[in-house]
Design a protein around this motif. Structure first.
Motif, PDB file in Angstrom:
ATOM      1  N   LEU A  55       2.685  15.355  38.337  1.00  0.00           N
ATOM      2  CA  LEU A  55       3.347  16.037  37.238  1.00  0.00           C
ATOM      3  C   LEU A  55       2.508  15.823  35.982  1.00  0.00           C
ATOM      4  O   LEU A  55       2.252  14.682  35.588  1.00  0.00           O
ATOM      5  CB  LEU A  55       4.753  15.469  37.051  1.00  0.00           C
ATOM      6  CG  LEU A  55       5.767  16.293  36.302  1.00  0.00           C
ATOM      7  CD1 LEU A  55       5.959  17.662  36.934  1.00  0.00           C
ATOM      8  CD2 LEU A  55       7.103  15.563  36.260  1.00  0.00           C
TER       9      LEU A  55
ATOM     10  N   THR B 103       1.660  17.131  31.801  1.00  0.00           N
ATOM     11  CA  THR B 103       2.211  17.796  30.625  1.00  0.00           C
ATOM     12  C   THR B 103       1.177  18.760  30.074  1.00  0.00           C
ATOM     13  O   THR B 103       0.013  18.405  29.882  1.00  0.00           O
ATOM     14  CB  THR B 103       2.585  16.761  29.545  1.00  0.00           C
ATOM     15  OG1 THR B 103       3.552  15.865  30.097  1.00  0.00           O
ATOM     16  CG2 THR B 103       3.163  17.433  28.321  1.00  0.00           C
TER      17      THR B 103
ATOM     18  N   ASN C 284       6.358  10.642  38.710  1.00  0.00           N
ATOM     19  CA  ASN C 284       5.346  11.582  38.196  1.00  0.00           C
ATOM     20  C   ASN C 284       4.210  11.888  39.170  1.00  0.00           C
ATOM     21  O   ASN C 284       3.310  12.645  38.832  1.00  0.00           O
ATOM     22  CB  ASN C 284       4.766  11.123  36.866  1.00  0.00           C
ATOM     23  CG  ASN C 284       5.753  11.222  35.746  1.00  0.00           C
ATOM     24  OD1 ASN C 284       6.689  12.012  35.793  1.00  0.00           O
ATOM     25  ND2 ASN C 284       5.569  10.417  34.718  1.00  0.00           N
TER      26      ASN C 284
ATOM     27  N   HIS D 104       5.299  21.925  28.112  1.00  0.00           N
ATOM     28  CA  HIS D 104       6.070  21.887  29.348  1.00  0.00           C
ATOM     29  C   HIS D 104       5.302  21.101  30.402  1.00  0.00           C
ATOM     30  O   HIS D 104       4.141  20.740  30.193  1.00  0.00           O
ATOM     31  CB  HIS D 104       6.377  23.306  29.844  1.00  0.00           C
ATOM     32  CG  HIS D 104       5.159  24.118  30.119  1.00  0.00           C
ATOM     33  ND1 HIS D 104       4.439  24.753  29.129  1.00  0.00           N
ATOM     34  CD2 HIS D 104       4.516  24.400  31.276  1.00  0.00           C
ATOM     35  CE1 HIS D 104       3.412  25.391  29.664  1.00  0.00           C
ATOM     36  NE2 HIS D 104       3.428  25.191  30.970  1.00  0.00           N
ATOM     37  N   GLN D 105       5.964  20.839  31.524  1.00  0.00           N
ATOM     38  CA  GLN D 105       5.323  20.125  32.613  1.00  0.00           C
ATOM     39  C   GLN D 105       5.078  21.065  33.783  1.00  0.00           C
ATOM     40  O   GLN D 105       5.827  22.013  33.987  1.00  0.00           O
ATOM     41  CB  GLN D 105       6.186  18.949  33.060  1.00  0.00           C
ATOM     42  CG  GLN D 105       6.279  17.874  32.001  1.00  0.00           C
ATOM     43  CD  GLN D 105       7.034  16.673  32.494  1.00  0.00           C
ATOM     44  OE1 GLN D 105       8.069  16.803  33.130  1.00  0.00           O
ATOM     45  NE2 GLN D 105       6.507  15.494  32.201  1.00  0.00           N
ATOM     46  N   ARG D 106       4.016  20.777  34.510  1.00  0.00           N
ATOM     47  CA  ARG D 106       3.714  21.548  35.712  1.00  0.00           C
ATOM     48  C   ARG D 106       3.227  20.606  36.799  1.00  0.00           C
ATOM     49  O   ARG D 106       2.831  19.485  36.535  1.00  0.00           O
ATOM     50  CB  ARG D 106       2.695  22.638  35.424  1.00  0.00           C
ATOM     51  CG  ARG D 106       1.348  22.100  34.964  1.00  0.00           C
ATOM     52  CD  ARG D 106       0.376  23.171  34.688  1.00  0.00           C
ATOM     53  NE  ARG D 106      -0.165  23.625  35.965  1.00  0.00           N
ATOM     54  CZ  ARG D 106      -1.239  24.350  36.093  1.00  0.00           C
ATOM     55  NH1 ARG D 106      -1.887  24.751  35.038  1.00  0.00           N
ATOM     56  NH2 ARG D 106      -1.677  24.708  37.269  1.00  0.00           N
TER      57      ARG D 106
END
Length: 90
Positions: A57, A59, A45, A79-81
């Motif tokens: 990373l 959420t 992450n 979503h993740q960015r």
């Protein structure tokens, strides 16, 4: 390349010129670095590269929005960015 968008190909060209190597080698190098960052983000992450910065990373929760084409309300799913924080030396 100051203050302008650039592609991986643009970066590879600049890297090749500065390091007197082929554009193909520079392109391969950049793509491998990006692949390593992606893999590390999927497992840990975050990725910290000394002198460059930290890729993390995060959420992003779901939220309500409006479809600009239809005007109807829609929900954007969680979503993740990737968040990038540059190193202080950069």
């Amino acid at each position: 390349m100051a203050n302008e968008k650039c592609s991986v190909q643009d970066l590879a060209e600049s890297l090749a010129v500065r390091n007197h190597c082929s554009r193909t080698k520079a392109d391969t190098f950049l793509r491998k670095v990006v692949t390593l960052i992606k893999r590390s983000l999927n497992t840990d992450n975050f990725v910290k590269i000394k002198g460059l910065g930290t890729f993390k990373l995060v959420t992003v929760g779901s939220r309500e929005s409006v479809d600009v084409n239809t005007g109807e309300r829609i929900e954007i799913a969680e979503h993740q960015r990737v968040l990038f924080t540059p190193d202080a030396t950069l």
